[in-house]
Design an enzyme around this catalytic site. Structure first.
Site, mmCIF file in Angstrom:
data_model
loop_
_atom_site.group_PDB
_atom_site.id
_atom_site.type_symbol
_atom_site.label_atom_id
_atom_site.label_comp_id
_atom_site.label_asym_id
_atom_site.label_seq_id
_atom_site.Cartn_x
_atom_site.Cartn_y
_atom_site.Cartn_z
ATOM 1 N N TYR A 67 0.817 -1.214 0.000
ATOM 2 C CA TYR A 67 0.000 0.000 0.000
ATOM 3 C C TYR A 67 0.851 1.264 0.000
ATOM 4 C CZ TYR A 67 -4.385 -2.413 0.218
ATOM 5 O OH TYR A 67 -5.460 -3.188 -0.108
ATOM 6 N N GLN A 101 -15.022 5.285 -6.782
ATOM 7 C CA GLN A 101 -14.523 3.988 -6.303
ATOM 8 C C GLN A 101 -13.017 4.056 -6.108
ATOM 9 O OE1 GLN A 101 -16.529 0.621 -8.770
ATOM 10 N NE2 GLN A 101 -16.725 2.476 -9.963
ATOM 11 N N ASP A 104 -7.428 7.008 -4.749
ATOM 12 C CA ASP A 104 -6.491 8.138 -4.851
ATOM 13 C C ASP A 104 -7.200 9.425 -4.421
ATOM 14 O OD1 ASP A 104 -7.771 9.476 -7.135
ATOM 15 O OD2 ASP A 104 -7.037 7.822 -8.358
ATOM 16 N N HIS A 119 -14.654 3.053 -1.708
ATOM 17 C CA HIS A 119 -13.733 1.947 -1.423
ATOM 18 C C HIS A 119 -12.583 2.381 -0.519
ATOM 19 C CE1 HIS A 119 -15.264 -0.362 -5.220
ATOM 20 N NE2 HIS A 119 -16.104 -0.409 -4.200
ATOM 21 N N CYS A 130 -8.075 -1.061 16.542
ATOM 22 C CA CYS A 130 -9.165 -0.225 17.069
ATOM 23 C C CYS A 130 -9.897 0.543 15.966
ATOM 24 C CB CYS A 130 -8.648 0.743 18.142
ATOM 25 S SG CYS A 130 -7.641 2.103 17.509
ATOM 26 N N CYS A 158 -3.625 2.599 20.751
ATOM 27 C CA CYS A 158 -3.785 1.243 21.301
ATOM 28 C C CYS A 158 -2.610 0.334 20.963
ATOM 29 C CB CYS A 158 -5.087 0.619 20.793
ATOM 30 S SG CYS A 158 -4.975 0.005 19.099
ATOM 31 N N GLY A 195 -15.268 5.790 -16.558
ATOM 32 C CA GLY A 195 -14.079 4.952 -16.348
ATOM 33 C C GLY A 195 -14.269 3.826 -15.365
ATOM 34 N N SER A 197 -15.617 -0.350 -15.040
ATOM 35 C CA SER A 197 -16.023 -1.541 -15.793
ATOM 36 C C SER A 197 -17.393 -2.032 -15.334
ATOM 37 C CB SER A 197 -14.976 -2.651 -15.629
ATOM 38 O OG SER A 197 -14.756 -2.891 -14.257
ATOM 39 N N ALA A 239 -11.593 9.695 -20.926
ATOM 40 C CA ALA A 239 -12.230 10.747 -20.122
ATOM 41 C C ALA A 239 -11.544 12.098 -20.303
ATOM 42 C CB ALA A 239 -12.218 10.338 -18.647
#
Ligand code: OAD
Length: 253
Positions: A67, A101, A104, A119, A130, A158, A195, A197, A239
């Site tokens: 990530y 969705q 970014d 998302h 936590c 935590c 953009g 699917s 787009a």
């Protein structure tokens, strides 16, 4: 009337526009879509296996490193002409709601307000234990290469491990975001669906909700993703090419 005229007319008449975006809108900013993942840097990973709570428990350093790498890619990318055109859409005095969705922050950086992330977001990590959102500054670190193992930092409250704020496979969408998205789909006059699917549920059902409530749905995609409903319009193209001209025409009432 041709499709372009119909889309322009629908935009001009709309009071409330829902902009619903997927990975395709960020493709021209250099961020790969999910279907692109089988090539290039993404080829070594199967997202369906890596983006899960199970994978994080088994190998937190691999998942956190993945990530951070993706976040670094996003931080190096810039909003494109499509993101900027969407931000300008609100200038016409209409109500514009952006539901994405995408994980970014290119809509926000282009100037769109109140973007709803269905998302989750790469920019706001949270604690695995936590679930509280974490400070971004706590996770700034350079990623030497894709696939690098990087131990996740600990939650300052935590001491749990920090995880990405992206929705993983098998997890529910954030409840508030989904409620807003469904309500917006049911109440908008026009949905611009850009953009995506349209295969990942429940997000993929939003155009159906809008059509069922009587809205016009305008798709913008290089491939035809129409479901052949009477109030659907399909603009074939990228787009960044299609949207600026369309929105300029649509803004002039
Ligand atoms: P996809 O990768 O499934 O689809 C991208 C779409 O963008 C395709 O229909 C392409 O044809 C289109 N596209 C490509 N370049 C474009 C361009 N320049 N302009 C316009 N369209 C273009 O991406 P999503 O539909 O966003 O979920 O995927 C939905 C979800 O699947 C993602 O949010 C992700 C994934 O599992 C999670 O991570 C939870």
């Amino acid at each position: 009337m041709d499709v372009l005229e119909n889309t322009t007319t629908a935009l001009r008449q709309a009071e409330h526009i829902m902009v619903f975006t997927g990975a395709g809108i960020s493709a021209e900013s250099g961020i790969p879509t999910f279907r692109d993942r089988l090539t290039g840097l993404w080829a070594r990973h199967d997202p369906q296996r890596l983006e899960t709570a199970k994978a994080f428990r088994e190998n937190p350093a691999l998942v956190w490193g993945w990530y951070l790498w993706r976040r670094q890619q996003v931080l190096q990318a810039q909003p494109n002409a499509a993101h900027r055109a969407i931000a300008r859409l609100a200038d016409g005095g209409r109500q514009v709601t952006v539901i994405t969705q995408n994980i970014d922050d290119l809509h926000e950086r282009a100037g769109s307000q109140d973007v709803v992330h269905l998302h989750g977001s790469l920019m706001i990590p949270k604690c695995f234990a936590c679930h509280r959102p974490a400070e971004l500054s706590a996770v700034e670190q350079p990623v030497p290469h894709e696939g690098a193992l990087i131990e996740p930092p600990r939650c300052t409250r935590c001491n749990g491990r920090l995880r990405s704020g992206v929705v993983w496979f098998g997890e529910d969408l954030p409840a508030g975001a989904w409620k807003t998205a469904a309500q917006t789909a049911r109440s908008c006059d026009v949905m611009l669906s850009i953009g995506t699917s349209g295969v990942v549920m429940p997000a993929a059902s939003l155009p159906d909700l809008a059509l069922a409530a009587g809205a016009v749905v305008i798709h913008i995609n290089p491939i035809d993703v129409c479901m052949d409903e009477p109030k659907e319009l399909m603009l074939i193209g990228e787009a960044g090419q299609v949207l600026p001209a369309l929105i300029e025409r649509g803004l002039a009432r």
